[in-house]
Design an enzyme around this catalytic site. Structure first.
Site, PDB file in Angstrom:
ATOM      1  N   LYS A  99      19.784 -30.855   7.301  1.00  0.00           N
ATOM      2  CA  LYS A  99      18.493 -31.868   6.048  1.00  0.00           C
ATOM      3  C   LYS A  99      19.718 -32.189   5.434  1.00  0.00           C
ATOM      4  CE  LYS A  99      14.261 -32.254   4.326  1.00  0.00           C
ATOM      5  NZ  LYS A  99      13.006 -31.303   4.239  1.00  0.00           N
ATOM      6  N   SER A 117       8.747 -33.581   6.021  1.00  0.00           N
ATOM      7  CA  SER A 117       9.802 -33.706   5.912  1.00  0.00           C
ATOM      8  C   SER A 117      11.185 -34.006   6.198  1.00  0.00           C
ATOM      9  CB  SER A 117       9.893 -33.937   4.422  1.00  0.00           C
ATOM     10  OG  SER A 117      10.448 -32.686   3.480  1.00  0.00           O
ATOM     11  N   SER A 137       7.055 -28.544   4.952  1.00  0.00           N
ATOM     12  CA  SER A 137       8.478 -29.910   5.993  1.00  0.00           C
ATOM     13  C   SER A 137       9.113 -28.879   6.693  1.00  0.00           C
ATOM     14  CB  SER A 137       8.720 -30.021   4.863  1.00  0.00           C
ATOM     15  OG  SER A 137       8.732 -31.446   3.966  1.00  0.00           O
TER      16      SER A 137
END
Lengths: 498, 489
Positions: free
Chosen positions: A76, A151, A175
Site C-alpha cells: 500500500k 482505503s 480499510s
C-alpha cells in the site's frame, strides 16, 4: 500460475519449475495489461522488481530461501520505500521519495519477497471506497463500474485481479477487511501493535494497524508471519518486555508462527454472533451469504452462541472524533517546509502554509482535519475527545465480556456489497456508516479477518468478518482456513483472471 | 505614589536542557555546535512515518530533579502533543507534558541579599515536565528567506515552573541562580546559558498589597542572570507607571531587548495559540515504579542544603561561608577534599583559602575549579604549614603562586618542597629577630624619634622595615613584641 497459492508458488520456485524472475515478469505483464483499467497501482518499478527477483533466484539456488523468497508483493502506498515514491494517494506527497524503508518494507525485503510496486489508496487512508485518491479511483475487478472498497482498495483489487499474489494494507476503521470483502479476497488486521507502524505514514496513530491481503487465509498467514514482531522504533509494537520495571505483567505476546494452527479442527469452537451485527441495517443478499456461511461453520463442528455488544452502535461517532483528532495533528507535518507540495506563489509564512495545504490535500482529508481541530479545541476537548475515549473503553469492555462466552465473533464486514463509483461521494455520512461493523474492532485494538463467503445478487463478493481476542491471530486464521478447506468462494476469481 | 506602594509578584519558568547524549525521542546526538542539520535524523526531521521512542535517560534526570527538591514523582506520567505551526517545529506539534508531568510540587531555598540584610526564603515549585526543544530559525544571511536548523529539534528539556512566590527581581535572580546551581550539582544540565542550556521566562505582575493577583506579562527567553534582573526591573516599573497613569495591563508575552533595556510585546492573549493538547498516541504512558525511584535515589550525590548544614555544624563555618562553599558542586567537593586532607581542625583556614586565593586565582585565569592546577591535597599541605607556623599567611601566598605554576611537584608535600627550595621557613629564633630589629632601629632613627614623639604610625613603618629585612620570613607576632619592648626601653 496466477491463481496458484503461495504454498504452490513456493513449491514451484523451490523445484525450479519457475524462476522468481519469470514469476515477476508474469505478474508485471498482468499489471501492464490491467492497470490502465483497474488503476490499482500508483507506482510500478519493473527494473527494481526484476533485480530483486534475480537476487531471490540466487538465494533459492543457494538453498537459503524462506517462505516468501521470490514471491511477488505489493505495498500500500503509505509504507515508506527507500528510493521509490510514497504518495499516500495525495497530491501533497505526489513527488515524495522516502530516504528510508518502513519496518514492514525492510522485513519483507529481508525475507526475499519481490516488490512489484505501490498500490492506490484513499488519500492518507481516509475513505471507504478508494475514490479519495489524487491518482483517481480504483475499479472493482468484479465489476469495473463499482468501487473496490477502501482505503486499501488498490491492494485488494490488485490481489483480486491477480496482478500480484499478496499485498500489504493498513486498517484504521476497516480499510483491510472491507476492501477484502468487496473484492472477494481474504484480509487480516492483526492486534494493534502486532505490526510496527514505523514508516507507515500515520492517519490515526492509536487505530492504524498494518495487515495482509491474500487470496486465502493461509496466504495471509504466510505474509503476516513476515510482517509482525517487536520493532524498537515503534513504542506501541509488541512483544515488549513481559513485565515493567516494578515487575507488573504487561499484556504482550509473541504471536508465534501464524501457520501453526491452520489445520486445527473447529470442533467445539464457540462462534459469538452479536445481535447488534445482525440488525436491520444489513442488506438481504449479504445476510443470506453470512447465514449460509455460519451453517457451514456449524457443519464443521463449531457452535454459534448469541453475544451482545451493546455499545457497538457508538463506534462510528467515537471513531469520527478520535481518528480526525489524531489525523489533524499527524498531518500537521505536511506544511510545505521540508518536503511535499509547496504552493508556487505565496505571500508570508501563513500564506505559504494555507496555500500549500489547501492545494495539497483533497476534500475528505480537509474535512477530517477540520473536524479533528475542532474537537481538540479549547472548550470542546472534554465534550468530544474525552467523551469519545470513554466510549472507546466501553466498546472494548463489551468485547471482553463477549469473549467470556465465545472464542471468536462472526458477522458481516460491510452492510452491502460494493456500490457504484460516484454513488456515495456526495454524502460523506452515508459513506462513514458503511464502516459500522468494522470500526469497533479498531477502537478495541482487536484482530479482525475478512474472508469471502458468497456473492450478493449473484455477482458481487460478500465477506464474513471474524473478530478474535487480543493476540488470537492464529485462531482467526485457523478458523478461516478450515472454512476455505470446504468452500471455494476464495478460489473464485473475476473473469479477467481466467 | 511610589514603588513601595506596590507588591511585585514573579514566577519563573526555566527550560533546562538535559545532559543526555542523544535526543529525547530519537537517537541523534545532542552535542552543541555542529553544522546546521547534521544532527537531525529522520525522526527529528519529522519525515512521513517516523515515530518517537522515549529516551529513559531524560526521565531519569527528571526523577533526579524531583528527588533533589523533595517533590512528588508521578507513578504514571503522560506525554502530550502541543499543536502549532512554525517552520522550526517540524512535526507541527511539540511533544510535551500537560496533565501528568513527571514532577509536581517541591521547593528550593534561596538566599537573597548580602551581609546583615541577607535572608533566606523557600520558593515552591508547581511542576517540572519533560519536553522536546524546537529547532532554530535563522533569519540572517538568507537574502530575505529564513534558514531552518533542526540540530536542536528533539533536545530534551525539563521545564521547571515555580509558584508566583518571588517578590523582587533580586529574589527572582537568587531563585534562578539556586536552580542553576542545583541542576548542575545533580548533573542533569550543563547550565551553559550562552548555548541556551538554561533559559528563563519570567511572569511578572504587580498589585496593591493584599489585593488579588494583577494581570501578568510573561518575559520570554532570558539567557543571563543580568538580563533576567534588568528585564524584570524594567517590566515592574513599566507596569507600575502604566497603572498609576490610569492604564490597564493586558496579558501578553513580551521580549526583552538588551540593547534598549526595554520589553516589547510579542503577542497578546487575543492572538494566543490554542495548542489543542492531547495525549500522544505514539508514546505509552511512562510508568515510574518505586524501584526505579529508589535506584535513582541511591545514585544521588549529597545535596547542597545538606552539605551546607554539615559545614556549619561540623566545621563551625558561618552561614555565609557555608553558602559560598556550596554554591557549586565543584567548590563544595574541592573544599570537602581539602578539609579531609588537612584535618577538620583546619576547616576554617581551608574555607578561607578555597573561597579566597583559590577561587580568586581560578576566576582570574578564567578556569573552572575542577581544572585548576592545584589539588586539594596540595592546598591542604599548604594550610597545614600555616597552621603549624612554618610560614606566615603572606609567605603562604608566595608558595601558593609557585604551586599554581607547577613548582613543588605533586602531592601533599608540594608546599614543603617549595618552602625548602626557596628558604621560606619562618624565622622564630628570637635572638635572630632581635639583632635584625637592632639593625632596623639603627638605620631608621627618624621613625624611632617620631614614635617617641607620639606618632603611632611610625611603629607600623618600623614593623614593615623589619619584615622587609627578613624577606617576610620573620614571625610577625614576635617582630611586634620585640619591637615594642625595644622602643619602650
Amino acid at each position: 500460475m496466477i491463481n496458484a497459492s503461495l504454498t504452490e508458488l513456493r513449491a514451484a520456485l523451490d523445484a525450479r519449475k519457475i524462476s522468481s524472475v519469470e514469476l515477476a515478469q508474469l505478474f508485471l505483464q498482468r499489471i501492464e495489461r490491467l492497470n490502465p483499467t483497474i488503476n490499482a497501482f500508483i507506482t510500478v518499478d519493473p527494473a527494481l522488481a526484476l533485480a530483486n527477483a534475480r537476487e531471490a533466484d540466487a538465494r533459492i539456488a543457494r538453498g537459503e530461501a524462506g517462505p516468501l523468497t521470490g514471491i511477488p508483493l505489493a505495498h500500500k502506498d503509505l509504507f515508506c520505500t527507500e528510493g521509490m515514491l510514497t504518495t499516500c494517494g495525495s497530491k501533497m506527497l505526489a513527488n515524495f521519495v522516502s530516504p528510508y524503508d518502513a519496518h514492514v518494507v525492510s522485513q519483507l525485503k529481508a525475507a526475499g519477497a519481490v516488490l512489484l510496486g505501490k498500490t492506490n489508496m484513499d488519500e492518507f487512508a481516509m475513505g471507504s471506497s478508494n475514490e479519495n485518491s489524487h491518482f483517481g479511483p480504483v475499479a472493482n475487478p468484479w465489476d469495473l463500474t463499482r468501487v473496490p472498497g477502501g482505503s486499501s482498495g488498490g491492494s485488494a483489487a490488485a490481489v483480486a485481479a491477480r496482478m500480484v499474489p499478496i499485498a500489504t494494507g493498513t486498517d484504521t476503521g476497516g480499510s483491510i477487511r472491507q476492501p477484502a470483502a468487496m473484492c472477494g479476497i481474504t484480509g487480516i488486521k492483526p492486534t494493534y501493535g502486532a505490526v510496527s507502524r514505523y514508516g507507515m505514514v500515520a492517519y490515526a496513530s492509536s487505530l492504524d494497524q498494518g495487515g495482509a491481503f491474500g487470496r486465502s487465509a493461509e496466504d495471509c498467514a504466510l505474509l503476516l508471519n513476515g510482517m509482525v514482531g517487536l520493532d524498537e522504533k515503534d513504542s506501541t509494537s509488541f512483544p515488549g518486555p513481559s513485565a515493567d520495571e516494578s515487575g507488573l505483567p504487561v499484556p504482550s505476546k509473541d504471536l508465534g508462527d501464524l501457520c501453526r494452527d491452520l489445520n486445527k479442527p473447529l470442533t467445539g469452537l464457540r462462534i459469538g454472533l452479536p445481535a447488534e451485527f445482525f440488525g436491520p441495517g444489513m442488506a438481504d443478499d449479504v445476510r443470506a451469504s453470512i447465514e449460509a456461511a455460519l451453517e457451514i461453520y456449524r457443519s464443521l463442528g463449531a457452535q454459534t452462541v448469541e453475544v451482545s455488544l451493546p455499545n457497538a452502535q457508538l463506534a462510528i461517532p467515537a471513531y469520527y472524533v478520535i481518528a480526525p483528532a489524531e489525523a489533524s495533528s499527524n498531518l500537521s507535518r505536511f506544511d510545505g517546509v521540508r518536503y511535499g507540495h509547496r504552493a508556487a506563489a505565496y505571500g508570508d509564512l501563513d500564506d505559504m502554509y494555507r496555500k500549500s495545504r489547501a492545494e495539497g490535500f483533497g476534500a475528505e482529508v480537509k474535512r477530517r482535519i477540520l473536524v479533528g481541530t475542532y474537537v481538540l479545541s479549547h472548550g470542546y476537548y472534554d465534550a468530544y475527545y474525552l467523551q469519545a475515549q470513554k466510549l472507546r473503553r466501553l466498546i472494548a469492555e463489551d468485547f471482553q465480556r463477549a469473549f467470556t462466552a465465545c472464542d471468536v465473533i462472526a458477522g458481516p464486514v460491510s452492510p452491502t456489497t460494493a456500490w457504484g463509483i460516484g454513488e456515495k461521494t456526495a454524502d460523506p455520512v452515508q459513506m462513514y456508516l458503511s464502516d459500522i461493523y468494522t470500526i469497533a474492532v479498531n477502537l478495541a485494538g482487536l484482530p479482525g479477518l475478512s474472508h469471502p463467503c458468497g456473492f450478493g445478487n449473484g455477482t458481487l463478493p460478500v465477506g464474513l468478518q471474524l473478530i478474535g481476542d487480543y493476540f488470537s491471530e492464529a485462531r482467526l486464521l485457523n478458523t478461516a482456513h478450515r472454512f476455505q478447506q470446504v468452500t471455494d468462494w476464495h478460489v473464485r476469481h473475476p473473469s479477467m483472471a481466467a | 505614589m511610589s514603588r513601595n506602594d506596590w507588591e511585585v509578584v514573579i514566577g519563573l519558568e526555566v527550560h533546562a536542557q538535559l545532559t543526555t547524549a542523544s535526543k529525547i525521542f530519537s537517537g541523534a546526538s545532542t552535542a552543541f555546535g555542529a553544522e546546521p542539520n547534521r544532527q537531525a535524523c529522520a525522526v527529528d526531521l519529522a519525515l512521513p512515518g517516523v515515530l518517537p521512542v522515549l529516551n529513559r535517560g531524560a526521565v531519569e534526570r527528571a526523577i533526579r530533579f524531583g528527588l533533589a527538591i523533595d517533590a512528588k514523582i508521578a507513578p504514571r506520567s503522560v506525554f502530550a502533543r502541543k499543536n502549532y505551526f512554525y517552520p522550526d517545529l517540524p512535526k507541527g506539534y511539540q511533544i510535551s507534558q500537560f496533565e501528568l508531568p513527571v514532577v509536581s510540587g517541591g521547593s528550593i531555598t534561596i538566599r537573597v541579599g548580602e551581609g546583615d540584610k541577607a535572608y533566606e526564603k523557600s520558593v515552591q515549585l508547581t511542576r517540572a515536565h519533560l519536553e522536546e526543544d524546537a529547532g532554530k530559525s535563522l533569519h540572517e544571511d538568507f537574502h530575505g528567506m529564513s534558514g531552518i536548523d533542526l540540530n536542536r529539534a528533539g533536545t530534551p528539556l525539563l521545564e521547571i515552573v515555580s509558584e508566583p512566590d518571588m517578590r523582587s527581581s533580586a529574589e527572582a535572580v537568587a531563585y534562578a541562580r539556586s536552580l542553576h546551581a542545583l541542576v548542575r550539582w545533580i548533573e542533569i544540565c550543563d547550565g551553559n546559558m550562552q548555548e541556551g542550556s538554561f533559559r528563563c521566562d519570567a511572569n511578572v505582575s504587580v498589585r496593591k498589597p493584599g489585593a488579588p493577583l494583577g494581570t501578568r506579562r510573561e518575559i520570554k527567553n532570558l539567557n543571563s542572570f543580568r538580563f533576567l534582573q534588568q528585564a524584570i526591573e524594567y517590566e515592574i516599573q513599566w507596569q507600575i507607571d502604566t497603572l498609576e497613569d490610569g492604564g490597564r495591563i493586558q496579558q501578553a508575552t513580551v521580549l526583552f531587548d538588551p540593547e534598549s533595556g526595554e520589553t516589547r510585546v510579542m503577542r497578546t492573549k487575543e492572538d494566543a495559540h490554542d495548542y489543542r493538547y492531547f495525549p500522544d498516541p505514539d508514546l505509552l504512558p511512562v510508568e515510574i515504579s518505586p524501584n526505579w525511584i529508589a535506584r535513582v535515589r541511591t545514585e544521588m550525590p549529597e545535596l547542597p542544603q545538606s552539605m551546607k548544614r554539615r559545614f556549619i555544624e561540623n566545621f563551625g563555618l558561618s552561614a555565609y561561608d557555608a553558602t559560598t562553599l556550596t554554591a557549586s558542586r565543584e567548590i563544595a567537593n574541592f573544599y570537602q577534599a581539602t578539609v579531609d586532607a588537612a584535618g577538620s581542625e583546619l576547616a576554617k583556614p581551608c574555607a578561607n583559602w578555597v573561597m579566597g586565593e583559590l577561587a580568586g586565582r581560578a576566576n582570574k585565569a578564567d578556569i573552572d575549579l575542577n581544572a585548576v592546577p592545584i589539588t586539594p591535597a596540595q592546598l591542604a599541605g599548604l594550610v597545614r604549614r600555616i597552621g603549624d607556623n612554618t610560614i606566615s599567611n603572606n609567605i603562604a601566598r608566595k608558595v601558593f603562586e609557585a604551586m599554581w605554576n607547577g613548582e613543588g611537584g605533586d602531592g601533599a608535600n608540594a608546599a614543603d618542597r617549595i618552602i625548602d627550595a626557596q628558604g621560606l621557613r619562618q624565622v622564630t629564633d628570637s635572638g635572630a629577630i632581635e639583632s635584625l630589629i637592632d639593625q632596623v632601629l639603627a638605620a631608621n632613627q627618624k621613625s624611632v624619634e617620631e614614635f617617641r614623639a607620639g606618632k603611632e604610625k611610625a611603629f607600623n613603618a618600623l614593623v614593615g622595615q623589619a619584615m622587609k629585612a627578613s624577606r617576610g620570613q620573620a614571625n610577625p607576632t614576635q617582630v611586634n613584641e620585640i619591637l615594642k619592648r625595644k622602643l619602650s626601653e
